[in-house]
Design a protein around this motif. Structure first.
Motif, short mmCIF file in Angstrom:
data_model
loop_
_atom_site.label_atom_id
_atom_site.label_comp_id
_atom_site.label_asym_id
_atom_site.label_seq_id
_atom_site.Cartn_x
_atom_site.Cartn_y
_atom_site.Cartn_z
N ARG B 19 -2.62 10.37 -22.37
CA ARG B 19 -2.13 9.70 -23.60
C ARG B 19 -2.60 10.48 -24.83
O ARG B 19 -1.83 10.74 -25.76
CB ARG B 19 -2.71 8.28 -23.68
N ALA B 20 -3.88 10.85 -24.82
CA ALA B 20 -4.45 11.54 -25.98
C ALA B 20 -3.76 12.89 -26.18
O ALA B 20 -3.42 13.28 -27.31
CB ALA B 20 -5.95 11.75 -25.76
N ILE B 21 -3.50 13.58 -25.08
CA ILE B 21 -2.82 14.89 -25.18
C ILE B 21 -1.40 14.69 -25.70
O ILE B 21 -0.91 15.44 -26.55
CB ILE B 21 -2.82 15.56 -23.80
N HIS B 22 -0.73 13.67 -25.19
CA HIS B 22 0.64 13.37 -25.62
C HIS B 22 0.67 13.14 -27.13
O HIS B 22 1.46 13.73 -27.86
CB HIS B 22 1.13 12.13 -24.87
N HIS B 23 -0.29 12.34 -27.59
CA HIS B 23 -0.38 12.04 -29.03
C HIS B 23 -0.67 13.32 -29.83
O HIS B 23 -0.03 13.59 -30.85
CB HIS B 23 -1.48 11.00 -29.25
N ALA B 24 -1.60 14.12 -29.32
CA ALA B 24 -1.99 15.34 -30.04
C ALA B 24 -0.83 16.34 -30.11
O ALA B 24 -0.61 16.98 -31.15
CB ALA B 24 -3.19 15.98 -29.35
N LEU B 25 -0.06 16.43 -29.04
CA LEU B 25 1.09 17.36 -29.05
C LEU B 25 2.07 16.93 -30.15
O LEU B 25 2.61 17.76 -30.88
CB LEU B 25 1.77 17.39 -27.69
N GLY B 26 2.24 15.62 -30.27
CA GLY B 26 3.13 15.13 -31.32
C GLY B 26 2.59 15.47 -32.70
O GLY B 26 3.32 15.96 -33.58
N SER B 27 1.31 15.30 -32.89
CA SER B 27 0.70 15.61 -34.20
C SER B 27 0.80 17.09 -34.52
O SER B 27 0.87 17.48 -35.69
CB SER B 27 -0.78 15.21 -34.20
N LEU B 28 0.81 17.92 -33.47
CA LEU B 28 0.90 19.37 -33.71
C LEU B 28 2.36 19.79 -33.95
O LEU B 28 2.64 20.98 -34.15
CB LEU B 28 0.35 20.14 -32.50
N GLY B 29 3.27 18.81 -33.86
CA GLY B 29 4.65 19.11 -34.19
C GLY B 29 5.53 19.48 -33.00
O GLY B 29 6.65 19.95 -33.16
N PHE B 30 5.03 19.27 -31.80
CA PHE B 30 5.84 19.57 -30.62
C PHE B 30 6.70 18.34 -30.28
O PHE B 30 6.17 17.32 -29.85
CB PHE B 30 4.96 19.95 -29.43
N ALA B 31 8.00 18.50 -30.48
CA ALA B 31 8.91 17.38 -30.21
C ALA B 31 9.35 17.41 -28.75
O ALA B 31 9.17 18.41 -28.05
CB ALA B 31 10.12 17.53 -31.12
N GLY B 32 9.93 16.30 -28.29
CA GLY B 32 10.56 16.30 -26.97
C GLY B 32 9.61 16.16 -25.80
O GLY B 32 9.97 16.43 -24.65
N VAL B 33 8.38 15.74 -26.06
CA VAL B 33 7.43 15.52 -24.95
C VAL B 33 7.46 14.04 -24.61
O VAL B 33 7.10 13.21 -25.42
CB VAL B 33 6.00 15.95 -25.34
N ASP B 34 7.96 13.70 -23.41
CA ASP B 34 8.12 12.30 -23.04
C ASP B 34 6.88 11.72 -22.36
O ASP B 34 6.57 10.55 -22.49
CB ASP B 34 9.34 12.15 -22.10
N ASP B 35 6.18 12.54 -21.57
CA ASP B 35 5.00 12.00 -20.87
C ASP B 35 4.05 13.13 -20.50
O ASP B 35 4.49 14.26 -20.27
CB ASP B 35 5.46 11.26 -19.60
N VAL B 36 2.76 12.80 -20.44
CA VAL B 36 1.75 13.79 -20.04
C VAL B 36 0.79 13.10 -19.07
O VAL B 36 0.32 12.01 -19.33
CB VAL B 36 0.93 14.30 -21.26
N ARG B 37 0.56 13.73 -17.91
CA ARG B 37 -0.42 13.21 -16.95
C ARG B 37 -1.43 14.32 -16.70
O ARG B 37 -1.04 15.47 -16.47
CB ARG B 37 0.25 12.82 -15.62
#
Lengths: 76, 76
Positions: B19-37
């Protein structure tokens, strides 16, 4: 599109976690273990339009510390 | 004999790191990431005589918490 990203320490970089696991396996009585290296694996679900550059960017900016770690991207 | 052991959370188990990585990727501007495990990968160098039972024992007793994690062994 599903990606699997492997992040492992570069050869030659001390792996304390791997060492601890190696030692613990011995204490638990498992013989014949010569070496243990620990790493991380991330499974990402991303849009099909995600470019290789974007994936590289995710790895370099967040998922791996490229000073001491290597990463490898696998499409599944 | 070289083994690669994947340890991942069972489906349905909350993955705060993912979850934290998913959130961080969004904050870094990477769009289109639906899920991270997030998971772990261990590379073991073991004697060729090591049995499947012994490898299972290493996973069950140390490498994976089988209550919340699955493990998969790959011979490389």
């Amino acid at each position: 599109m599903k990606l699997r990203i492997f992040v492992t320490l570069k050869p030659g970089v001390l792996d304390p976690q791997g060492r601890a696991i190696h030692h613990a396996l011995g204490s638990l009585g498992f013989a014949g273990v010569d070496d243990v290296r620990a790493g991380k694996v991330f499974e990402l679900e991303v849009a099909d339009t995600t470019t290789d550059d974007a994936i590289d960017g995710m790895c370099r900016q967040l998922l791996a510390n490229t000073v001491i770690e290597n990463y490898r991207v696998e499409r599944i």
